[in-house]
Enzyme design. Structure first.
Site, PDB file in Angstrom:
ATOM      1  N   ASP A  28      41.751  32.596  46.944  1.00  0.00           N
ATOM      2  CA  ASP A  28      40.391  33.136  47.043  1.00  0.00           C
ATOM      3  C   ASP A  28      39.697  32.734  48.349  1.00  0.00           C
ATOM      4  O   ASP A  28      39.966  31.663  48.896  1.00  0.00           O
ATOM      5  CB  ASP A  28      39.569  32.633  45.845  1.00  0.00           C
ATOM      6  CG  ASP A  28      38.292  33.442  45.652  1.00  0.00           C
ATOM      7  OD1 ASP A  28      38.222  34.567  46.171  1.00  0.00           O
ATOM      8  OD2 ASP A  28      37.379  32.943  44.972  1.00  0.00           O
ATOM      9  N   ASN A  76      39.751  43.383  39.998  1.00  0.00           N
ATOM     10  CA  ASN A  76      39.584  43.651  41.435  1.00  0.00           C
ATOM     11  C   ASN A  76      39.540  45.144  41.781  1.00  0.00           C
ATOM     12  O   ASN A  76      39.188  45.517  42.914  1.00  0.00           O
ATOM     13  CB  ASN A  76      40.665  42.947  42.253  1.00  0.00           C
ATOM     14  CG  ASN A  76      40.479  41.447  42.368  1.00  0.00           C
ATOM     15  OD1 ASN A  76      41.441  40.678  42.431  1.00  0.00           O
ATOM     16  ND2 ASN A  76      39.225  40.990  42.399  1.00  0.00           N
ATOM     17  N   ARG A 202      35.888  28.310  38.800  1.00  0.00           N
ATOM     18  CA  ARG A 202      36.134  29.089  37.575  1.00  0.00           C
ATOM     19  C   ARG A 202      37.556  29.629  37.613  1.00  0.00           C
ATOM     20  O   ARG A 202      38.209  29.624  38.666  1.00  0.00           O
ATOM     21  CB  ARG A 202      35.129  30.245  37.456  1.00  0.00           C
ATOM     22  CG  ARG A 202      35.065  31.153  38.671  1.00  0.00           C
ATOM     23  CD  ARG A 202      34.118  32.342  38.460  1.00  0.00           C
ATOM     24  NE  ARG A 202      33.915  33.073  39.698  1.00  0.00           N
ATOM     25  CZ  ARG A 202      32.898  32.866  40.554  1.00  0.00           C
ATOM     26  NH1 ARG A 202      31.988  31.965  40.278  1.00  0.00           N
ATOM     27  NH2 ARG A 202      32.807  33.579  41.672  1.00  0.00           N
TER      28      ARG A 202
END
Ligand code: IPE
Ligand code: IPE
Ligand code: MG
Length: 248
Positions: A28, A76, A202
């Site tokens: 990420d 996504n 998360r």
């Protein structure tokens, strides 16, 4: 053994006899990396794909047995079409390259996720590269593509419910092991270590079932900036954890 030999900054402190066998990474921060530089988000994905190559090679070099990376989630698809297309193109590029590399580097490559929404061309390439690398004995890399932990569990539930409906098993015979055997990771041990760069704390739907007792490592470093030394740091942190699995 390129990085392993050259780069001994923290690796000296890493206990090579206590490496996690399976590391999972949520790749990420590509978009923010690009934005910081005034570049389009797709430029971040391009550099992020290079980081993936470097880290996968490094994991293979130091003797990690399994590496699972989150490349594209079931959520996504909400992104702009040009960004989705750019990510799919990068994946295609990687797979094309992998055709040449898997045997040379002894890499076993598999894909986790729902393939049906991907282009027929990409699906075919995925199937072929999996087949080509099936008997490789080096690192086993799982690329999660249109993957969602909830989707994975829902699929397993349907499979098991069908077996009950067909009279193959009774409801009382359903076990945790049966669920583990019905998900993408059926041949792979649970990850001991899950890494998420980019400062987000998360799971974003990654490995929900498999992560029950995984150790998490979070860092603010953005994925395109993630170097082998960051992996060393994550492994070191893991080695300093006390894993009790509910015991004392
Ligand atoms: C991760 O980077 C790559 C994918 C989710 C495909 P992001 O694109 O999520 O980057 P940020 O989080 O926006 O910085
Ligand atoms: C998780 O990152 C998915 C991948 C890295 C492939 P996201 O960027 O999609 O997660 P959120 O939206 O920040 O939770
Ligand atoms: Mg993100």
């Amino acid at each position: 053994m390129s990085w392993f030999k050259k780069k001994k900054v923290t690796l000296e402190k890493v206990d090579m006899s206590n490496l996690p066998s399976h590391i999972a990474i949520i790749m990420d921060g590509n978009g923010r990396w690009a934005k910081k530089r005034g570049l389009p988000r797709t430029a971040g994905h391009k550099v992020g794909s290079e980081t993936f190559r470097t880290i996968a090679t490094y994991c293979n070099d130091i003797g990690i047995k399994y590496l699972t990376v989150y490349a594209f989630s079931t959520e996504n698809w909400k992104r702009p079409q040009d960004e989705v297309d750019a990510i799919m193109n990068l994946l295609e590029e990687y797979i094309l390259e992998a055709f040449e590399k898997v045997r040379k580097d002894n890499i076993k490559l598999t894909f986790w996720g729902d393939r049906t929404r991907l282009s027929p061309k990409l699906q075919q390439m995925m199937n072929e590269v999996e087949e080509k690398s099936r008997d490789m004995t080096g690192i086993h890399v799982n690329v999660c593509l249109n993957y969602g932990g909830r989707d994975e569990i829902a699929r397993a539930t349907k499979e098991i419910a069908t077996a009950v409906k067909n009279g193959e098993i009774s409801v009382d015979e359903i076990t945790e092991q049966m669920i583990s055997d019905s998900i993408y990771s059926k041949d792979v041990p649970d990850p001991e270590l899950i890494i998420r760069p980019s400062g987000e704390i998360r799971t974003s739907n990654f490995l929900l079932w498999q992560s029950a007792y995984s150790e998490y490592y979070f860092t603010d470093v953005l994925w395109p900036d993630f170097k082998p030394i960051e992996l060393d740091r994550a492994i070191l942190a893991y080695q300093n954890r006390s894993r009790r699995f509910g015991g004392v």
